[in-house]
Write a protein that holds these residues in place. Structure first.
Motif, PDB file in Angstrom:
ATOM      1  N   LEU A 124      -7.341   0.950   8.307  1.00 24.87           N
ATOM      2  CA  LEU A 124      -6.449  -0.203   8.368  1.00 24.87           C
ATOM      3  C   LEU A 124      -5.387  -0.036   9.448  1.00 24.87           C
ATOM      4  O   LEU A 124      -5.051  -0.979  10.157  1.00 24.87           O
ATOM      5  CB  LEU A 124      -5.804  -0.438   6.997  1.00 24.87           C
ATOM      6  N   ARG A 125      -4.858   1.181   9.608  1.00 18.18           N
ATOM      7  CA  ARG A 125      -3.874   1.435  10.672  1.00 18.18           C
ATOM      8  C   ARG A 125      -4.469   1.140  12.055  1.00 18.18           C
ATOM      9  O   ARG A 125      -3.833   0.510  12.895  1.00 18.18           O
ATOM     10  CB  ARG A 125      -3.416   2.895  10.645  1.00 18.18           C
ATOM     11  N   SER A 184     -14.746  -3.809   4.192  1.00 21.39           N
ATOM     12  CA  SER A 184     -15.106  -4.661   3.051  1.00 21.39           C
ATOM     13  C   SER A 184     -14.313  -4.259   1.815  1.00 21.39           C
ATOM     14  O   SER A 184     -13.793  -5.105   1.087  1.00 21.39           O
ATOM     15  CB  SER A 184     -16.600  -4.558   2.751  1.00 21.39           C
ATOM     16  N   SER A 185     -14.203  -2.967   1.605  1.00 29.27           N
ATOM     17  CA  SER A 185     -13.448  -2.463   0.462  1.00 29.27           C
ATOM     18  C   SER A 185     -11.962  -2.809   0.588  1.00 29.27           C
ATOM     19  O   SER A 185     -11.325  -3.227  -0.382  1.00 29.27           O
ATOM     20  CB  SER A 185     -13.626  -0.944   0.357  1.00 29.27           C
ATOM     21  N   ILE A 186     -11.421  -2.647   1.788  1.00 25.17           N
ATOM     22  CA  ILE A 186     -10.012  -2.971   2.040  1.00 25.17           C
ATOM     23  C   ILE A 186      -9.757  -4.445   1.780  1.00 25.17           C
ATOM     24  O   ILE A 186      -8.801  -4.814   1.095  1.00 25.17           O
ATOM     25  CB  ILE A 186      -9.619  -2.591   3.485  1.00 25.17           C
ATOM     26  N   TYR A 187     -10.601  -5.307   2.335  1.00 23.49           N
ATOM     27  CA  TYR A 187     -10.432  -6.758   2.156  1.00 23.49           C
ATOM     28  C   TYR A 187     -10.402  -7.114   0.672  1.00 23.49           C
ATOM     29  O   TYR A 187      -9.574  -7.896   0.223  1.00 23.49           O
ATOM     30  CB  TYR A 187     -11.559  -7.547   2.832  1.00 23.49           C
ATOM     31  N   MET A 188     -11.325  -6.527  -0.080  1.00 25.30           N
ATOM     32  CA  MET A 188     -11.402  -6.824  -1.502  1.00 25.30           C
ATOM     33  C   MET A 188     -10.126  -6.362  -2.216  1.00 25.30           C
ATOM     34  O   MET A 188      -9.559  -7.090  -3.025  1.00 25.30           O
ATOM     35  CB  MET A 188     -12.617  -6.140  -2.119  1.00 25.30           C
ATOM     36  N   LYS A 189      -9.653  -5.176  -1.887  1.00 23.86           N
ATOM     37  CA  LYS A 189      -8.478  -4.619  -2.566  1.00 23.86           C
ATOM     38  C   LYS A 189      -7.190  -5.377  -2.259  1.00 23.86           C
ATOM     39  O   LYS A 189      -6.333  -5.511  -3.124  1.00 23.86           O
ATOM     40  CB  LYS A 189      -8.307  -3.146  -2.204  1.00 23.86           C
ATOM     41  N   ILE A 190      -7.039  -5.846  -1.014  1.00 28.74           N
ATOM     42  CA  ILE A 190      -5.772  -6.493  -0.641  1.00 28.74           C
ATOM     43  C   ILE A 190      -5.852  -8.011  -0.668  1.00 28.74           C
ATOM     44  O   ILE A 190      -4.850  -8.690  -0.443  1.00 28.74           O
ATOM     45  CB  ILE A 190      -5.261  -6.012   0.740  1.00 28.74           C
ATOM     46  N   LEU A 195      -5.533   2.177  -1.882  1.00 28.92           N
ATOM     47  CA  LEU A 195      -6.424   2.429  -0.758  1.00 28.92           C
ATOM     48  C   LEU A 195      -6.561   3.933  -0.594  1.00 28.92           C
ATOM     49  O   LEU A 195      -5.578   4.670  -0.738  1.00 28.92           O
ATOM     50  CB  LEU A 195      -5.851   1.825   0.530  1.00 28.92           C
ATOM     51  N   THR A 196      -7.768   4.371  -0.282  1.00 29.28           N
ATOM     52  CA  THR A 196      -7.971   5.789  -0.022  1.00 29.28           C
ATOM     53  C   THR A 196      -7.304   6.145   1.297  1.00 29.28           C
ATOM     54  O   THR A 196      -6.948   5.262   2.094  1.00 29.28           O
ATOM     55  CB  THR A 196      -9.472   6.119   0.063  1.00 29.28           C
ATOM     56  N   VAL A 202       0.859  -1.179   0.000  1.00 26.61           N
ATOM     57  CA  VAL A 202       0.000   0.000   0.000  1.00 26.61           C
ATOM     58  C   VAL A 202       0.895   1.228   0.000  1.00 26.61           C
ATOM     59  O   VAL A 202       1.889   1.282   0.712  1.00 26.61           O
ATOM     60  CB  VAL A 202      -0.882   0.012   1.276  1.00 26.61           C
ATOM     61  N   PRO A 203       0.569   2.246  -0.789  1.00 26.13           N
ATOM     62  CA  PRO A 203       1.407   3.429  -0.824  1.00 26.13           C
ATOM     63  C   PRO A 203       1.350   4.195   0.488  1.00 26.13           C
ATOM     64  O   PRO A 203       0.340   4.193   1.176  1.00 26.13           O
ATOM     65  CB  PRO A 203       0.791   4.259  -1.961  1.00 26.13           C
TER      66      PRO A 203
END
Length: 157
Positions: A104-105, A132-138, A96-97, A84-85
């Motif tokens: 996430l932190r 949910s969005s984080i799980y999908m992205k990573i 990730l936004t 993740v940047p």
């Protein structure tokens, strides 16, 4: 000299904790160790008390921090994704936004959805949507995997 909390764990508790780090559920831990789910749950409760954790995510992060991985055993695999940047870095890999990185932190620090919501001034439902969005992205399937990912890519510092 005071011994570390990990030194107070029994051999069976260490086995349970190692399986927890790999993201296994209580049911799978029980099957792997040929014990009942109730016994696995009791071991986890004892582990939490001994190491000062409040949930499986904190316990898994603790286990990784102190290197509780068997001899010759590699660290649990993290799903194949690009790091993740950082906040000021150009995006690379899963984008990730800023809010998702913040969620996430806090998740990686062991915060519950309720505490994340309070800390960020958003609703619990919004936290769930971000997760949910984080799980999908990573490529994670649950919060422990996401917390380990955050630690792996340096979002916990």
């Amino acid at each position: 000299m005071e011994e570390s909390p990990a030194a107070k764990l029994t051999c069976r508790e260490l086995d349970v904790l190692r399986l927890l780090v790999h993201g296994l559920s209580n049911r799978l831990i029980a099957r792997r160790l040929d014990i009942s789910e109730k016994t696995a749950k009791n071991h986890l409760s004892s582990i939490y008390m001994k190491i000062g954790a409040t949930d499986r995510t904190q316990a898994a992060l603790y286990a990784r921090d102190v290197g509780l991985i068997g001899p010759g055993e590699a660290a649990p695999p993290v799903p194949a994704f690009t790091p993740v940047p950082k906040d000021d870095a150009p995006p690379a890999g899963p984008t990730l936004t800023a809010r998702e990185r913040g969620v996430l932190r806090l998740l990686a620090r062991g915060f519950s959805n309720r505490l994340i919501a309070r800390h960020l001034g958003i609703s619990e439902k919004t936290v769930k949507n971000h997760l949910s969005s984080i799980y999908m992205k990573i490529g994670a399937t649950h919060r422990t995997q996401a917390a380990l990912y955050a630690q792996c890519v340096g979002l916990t510092s």
